[in-house]
Write an enzyme that holds these catalytic residues in place. Structure first.
Site, mmCIF file in Angstrom:
data_model
loop_
_atom_site.group_PDB
_atom_site.id
_atom_site.type_symbol
_atom_site.label_atom_id
_atom_site.label_comp_id
_atom_site.label_asym_id
_atom_site.label_seq_id
_atom_site.Cartn_x
_atom_site.Cartn_y
_atom_site.Cartn_z
ATOM 1 N N GLY A 94 -15.449 8.531 51.080
ATOM 2 C CA GLY A 94 -16.211 7.888 50.019
ATOM 3 C C GLY A 94 -17.252 6.928 50.572
ATOM 4 O O GLY A 94 -18.413 7.288 50.690
ATOM 5 N N SER A 190 -15.486 13.583 55.618
ATOM 6 C CA SER A 190 -16.514 12.694 55.104
ATOM 7 C C SER A 190 -16.362 11.298 55.700
ATOM 8 O O SER A 190 -16.297 11.158 56.917
ATOM 9 C CB SER A 190 -16.467 12.686 53.575
ATOM 10 O OG SER A 190 -17.601 12.060 53.039
ATOM 11 N N TYR A 191 -16.281 10.242 54.858
ATOM 12 C CA TYR A 191 -16.160 8.897 55.426
ATOM 13 C C TYR A 191 -14.814 8.688 56.107
ATOM 14 O O TYR A 191 -14.632 7.707 56.833
ATOM 15 C CB TYR A 191 -16.387 7.817 54.364
ATOM 16 C CG TYR A 191 -16.724 6.488 54.992
ATOM 17 C CD1 TYR A 191 -18.014 6.216 55.447
ATOM 18 C CD2 TYR A 191 -15.749 5.523 55.189
ATOM 19 C CE1 TYR A 191 -18.318 5.017 56.073
ATOM 20 C CE2 TYR A 191 -16.038 4.320 55.798
ATOM 21 C CZ TYR A 191 -17.331 4.064 56.241
ATOM 22 O OH TYR A 191 -17.621 2.872 56.875
ATOM 23 N N ASP A 398 -23.475 21.945 54.142
ATOM 24 C CA ASP A 398 -23.380 20.544 53.730
ATOM 25 C C ASP A 398 -24.620 19.785 54.166
ATOM 26 O O ASP A 398 -24.962 19.777 55.355
ATOM 27 C CB ASP A 398 -22.136 19.910 54.351
ATOM 28 C CG ASP A 398 -22.021 18.426 54.065
ATOM 29 O OD1 ASP A 398 -22.552 17.979 53.026
ATOM 30 O OD2 ASP A 398 -21.405 17.708 54.876
ATOM 31 N N HIS A 450 -19.438 20.558 52.208
ATOM 32 C CA HIS A 450 -18.847 19.307 52.669
ATOM 33 C C HIS A 450 -17.327 19.376 52.649
ATOM 34 O O HIS A 450 -16.661 18.873 53.552
ATOM 35 C CB HIS A 450 -19.347 18.182 51.758
ATOM 36 C CG HIS A 450 -19.054 16.806 52.236
ATOM 37 N ND1 HIS A 450 -19.587 16.289 53.398
ATOM 38 C CD2 HIS A 450 -18.288 15.810 51.705
ATOM 39 C CE1 HIS A 450 -19.182 15.050 53.560
ATOM 40 N NE2 HIS A 450 -18.389 14.741 52.548
#
Length: 476
Positions: A94, A190-191, A398, A450
């Site tokens: 996020g 992701s994060y 992505d 992603h």
């Protein structure tokens, strides 16, 4: 004493404090069986009868006063010998997004949510076929995880997220001691490209500081991972242009004004990024540039707000078992806010009252993220030397954290190449490309965005199986 030595000393003290704070009275150790019984999930509303599944969920307090707690969901392996399978911790990023909303019910978990949110159906490519999956909603404030201290909202960031996750693990293994000897891996996307190596470092340091191994960490794997501010953003600009999302003129302007030397963009760079997004790229999901966006709700151009009218979404990619649906997060929001679902998961009930509705992402956390590492590459260098099994993968569709940026930062590590670039196969089709370095394996997943398991569930399961075995991806 130099500043560097002082920081090392403070870090060592922190690790020992975290480890000691998780210690419990020997008389309480027998309570783990009772705690597991309390956390046992008998059945979720709308859960299919097959496959038979043992699952547990609940809260682990991570602050000394018990006012901050993280929510977990464990889905044990459905393999014939689940007790021999490793334990995989999965983290979404996020920052502020739920590992239940994405990892568990959209990507790798045993269930998917029906379009009307009235029930679940089985995921034929669930990763718990080969591993026990532990989903963690992190940091506090995400999903069912919570803090009852208002000042915590001023302290969101990398450091506390890693410390809380480490505290969670120490206490979770006390509640589930049968997993202490299992091989343990930390995975995410992701994060979580920050969360995963930062947590792995705390676990590694904690093991070194103790007289014996506390957590049997063997390695970590990240997908489309936020890693280094400079290389990731440089990769975004190049990916936009090479995939025809922006004009030559905008690309040239980006290259001129965007230097990516700090975590804050210059005003001119932000202006041209906004122009590209609003005027050139269009209504494209940058997480998966070739798939449709969710049109379940429409937006008013005059007010900028969502209208109450719901429109059907066009979904040409519904392909049987793959079942791609861009509106899945909205189904998750409806499902996980159902009182009967929360009761079944032991979530949001006395004394664990969550002071916010369950949402796929808490954007307030993103807006108040004050502690963001510019790069986690120093951690990679340290843990590569430590011999952990480290794999990095990228879905090649992505544009949020594109393969270009990942290749840039891997190249910056200057690792010796063991196996040169080659196509890897699944079911006699090219599934992606891979290159093995000394201490790190990189792989792309062809046709994935992603969230790699969403569009390529079978290829992603094959990727996981090879990772857990420590085997190179197949050349044919």
């Amino acid at each position: 004493m130099t500043l560097h030595l002082l920081l090392l000393l403070l870090h060592s003290i922190l690790i020992l404090v975290l480890a000691s704070s998780s210690a419990i009275d020997p008389a309480q150790e027998l309570d783990w069986e009772a705690a597991q019984r309390r956390d046992r999930v008998e059945r979720l509303p709308g859960q299919p009868k097959t496959p038979p599944l043992r699952q547990f969920s609940g809260y682990i307090p991570v602050s000394r006063d018990g006012r901050r707690a993280l929510f977990y969901w464990l889905t044990e392996s459905t393999a014939r010998s689940p007790h021999s399978k490793p334990l995989v911790l999965w983290l979404n990023g996020g920052p502020g997004c739920s590992s239940l909303a994405y990892g568990a019910v959209e990507e790798i978990g045993p269930f998917r949510i029906k379009a009307n949110a009235t029930g679940l159906y089985s995921n034929p490519y669930a990763w718990n076929k080969v591993a026990n999956l532990l989903f963690l909603e992190s940091p506090a404030g995400v999903g069912y995880s919570y803090s009852n201290t208002t000042t915590d909202t001023d302290a969101f960031g990398d450091t506390r997220t890693a410390e809380d996750a480490y505290s969670f693990l120490l206490k979770w293994f006390q509640r589930f001691p049968q997993y202490k000897s299992r091989e343990f891996y930390i995975l995410g996307e992701s994060y979580a490209g920050h969360y995963v190596p930062q947590l792995a470092k705390l676990v590694h340091d904690g093991n070194k500081a103790a007289s014996k191994t506390i957590i049997n960490l063997k390695g970590f794997m990240v997908g489309n991972a936020v890693t280094d501010w400079y290389y990731d953003n440089l990769g975004i600009v190049d990916y936009y242009w090479t995939h025809a999302l922006i004009s030559d003129e905008t690309y040239t302007t980006m290259k001129r004004h965007c230097k990516f030397t700090s975590v804050e963009l210059s005003s001119e760079c932000q202006r041209i990024m906004d122009y590209a997004s609003n005027q050139e790229i269009g209504n494209v999901d940058l997480h998966s540039i070739y798939t449709p966006v969710c049109l379940e709700a429409t937006w008013s151009s005059s007010t900028g707000r969502k209208s109450s009218r719901t429109a059907p979404h066009w979904n040409p990619l519904w392909m049987g078992q793959t079942g791609f649906d861009p509106c899945t997060p909205s189904y998750a929001e409806k499902y996980f806010n159902r009182p009967d679902v929360q009761r079944a998961l032991h979530a949001n009930g006395t004394p664990n009252n969550v002071p916010h509705p369950w949402t796929p992402c808490n954007y307030g956390i993103l807006e108040n993220w004050h502690d963001k590492a510019f790069s986690v590459l120093p951690i990679y260098k340290e843990l590569i030397k430590a011999g952990l099994r480290i794999w990095v993968y990228s879905g090649d569709e992505d544009a949020m954290v594109p393969v270009t940026g990942t290749r840039y930062w891997i190249r910056s590590l200057k690792l010796p190449i063991v196996n040169r670039w080659y196509p890897w196969y699944y079911m006699d089709q090219v599934a992606g490309w891979s290159q093995t370095y000394k201490g790190l394996t990189f792989a792309t997943v062809r046709g994935a965005g992603h969230e790699v398991p969403v569009l390529q569930p079978d290829r992603s399961l094959s990727l996981l199986e090879h990772y857990l075995r420590g085997k190179p991806l197949p050349k044919r």
